[in-house]
Design a protein around this motif. Structure first.
Motif, mmCIF file in Angstrom:
data_model
loop_
_atom_site.group_PDB
_atom_site.id
_atom_site.type_symbol
_atom_site.label_atom_id
_atom_site.label_comp_id
_atom_site.label_asym_id
_atom_site.label_seq_id
_atom_site.Cartn_x
_atom_site.Cartn_y
_atom_site.Cartn_z
ATOM 1 N N UNK A 1 0.809 -1.219 0.000
ATOM 2 C CA UNK A 1 0.000 0.000 0.000
ATOM 3 C C UNK A 1 0.845 1.273 0.000
ATOM 4 N N UNK A 2 2.146 1.124 0.120
ATOM 5 C CA UNK A 2 3.040 2.267 0.321
ATOM 6 C C UNK A 2 3.542 2.839 -0.998
ATOM 7 N N UNK A 3 3.919 4.097 -0.928
ATOM 8 C CA UNK A 3 4.541 4.754 -2.076
ATOM 9 C C UNK A 3 5.599 5.723 -1.546
ATOM 10 N N UNK A 4 6.417 6.220 -2.439
ATOM 11 C CA UNK A 4 7.473 7.143 -2.044
ATOM 12 C C UNK A 4 7.606 8.255 -3.072
ATOM 13 N N UNK B 1 9.946 11.139 0.897
ATOM 14 C CA UNK B 1 8.647 11.149 1.552
ATOM 15 C C UNK B 1 7.977 9.817 1.280
ATOM 16 N N UNK B 2 7.554 9.166 2.339
ATOM 17 C CA UNK B 2 6.911 7.855 2.229
ATOM 18 C C UNK B 2 5.475 7.976 2.693
ATOM 19 N N UNK B 3 4.568 7.449 1.884
ATOM 20 C CA UNK B 3 3.161 7.349 2.273
ATOM 21 C C UNK B 3 2.892 5.889 2.560
ATOM 22 N N UNK B 4 2.375 5.621 3.760
ATOM 23 C CA UNK B 4 2.101 4.245 4.151
ATOM 24 C C UNK B 4 1.006 4.223 5.201
ATOM 25 N N UNK B 5 0.368 3.075 5.378
ATOM 26 C CA UNK B 5 -0.628 2.983 6.443
ATOM 27 C C UNK B 5 0.051 3.159 7.798
ATOM 28 N N UNK B 6 -0.673 3.726 8.741
ATOM 29 C CA UNK B 6 -0.157 3.865 10.086
ATOM 30 C C UNK B 6 -0.089 2.476 10.725
#
Length: 160
Positions: A83-86, A103-108
């Motif tokens: 589910x993550x992206x950078x 910058x990383x976007x990921x679920x908490x």
């Protein structure tokens, strides 16, 4: 279980600080090396990700240590990677070294952990074998929706 998962998430974030990406190993630039690393990492291709570490990092951490220290063999971490992206931000280089903002976007991790814990209780999964519980957990996660959190980290770059 909650502490373990929070530690796992911290390890992935801390990886940005530990990564000494060897951009001389076939990558044309620090940008390409970072892309290759994070693409491999988020595809759960840990052999490729490990191979992009600098020689000095590999001297300190074997592949097995790298996997174990970062919980990459843990199915929930692999799920989170899916589910993550950078996004690679500013890269600064000086000679053989540099830094990059990623910058990383990921679920908490805590949200995912809470969800899993509740599912274990709701479905009585504590009575299942480890394999059955893991399979059921991954099925439940496949249908779950989690808000993606954004984190910025600084990555150290070394030209090997």
């Amino acid at each position: 279980m909650k502490k373990i998962f929070v530690i796992m998430v911290c390890c992935v974030c801390a990886l940005g600080f530990l990564l000494q990406n060897a951009y001389a190993q076939g990558a044309a630039s620090p940008q390409k090396a970072l892309e290759a690393y994070y693409d491999a990492l988020f595809a759960n291709n840990f052999v490729a990700a490990y191979n992009l570490l600098s020689q000095s990092d590999k001297a300190v951490s074997t592949f097995d240590d790298y996997i174990r220290q970062n919980y990459f063999d843990y199915p929930m971490m692999q799920y989170m990677h899916s589910l993550s992206s950078y996004k690679i931000g500013k890269i600064k280089t000086a000679g053989e070294e540099g830094t990059a903002k990623v910058t990383i976007k990921e679920p908490d991790g805590e949200d995912v952990n809470t969800f899993v814990y509740r599912q274990f209780i709701a479905y009585g999964m504590e009575s299942l074998s480890e394999e059955e519980a893991l399979e059921r957990m991954l099925e439940l996660l496949a249908d779950a929706k989690f808000e993606l959190k954004q984190k910025e980290t600084e990555v150290l770059l070394v030209k090997d």
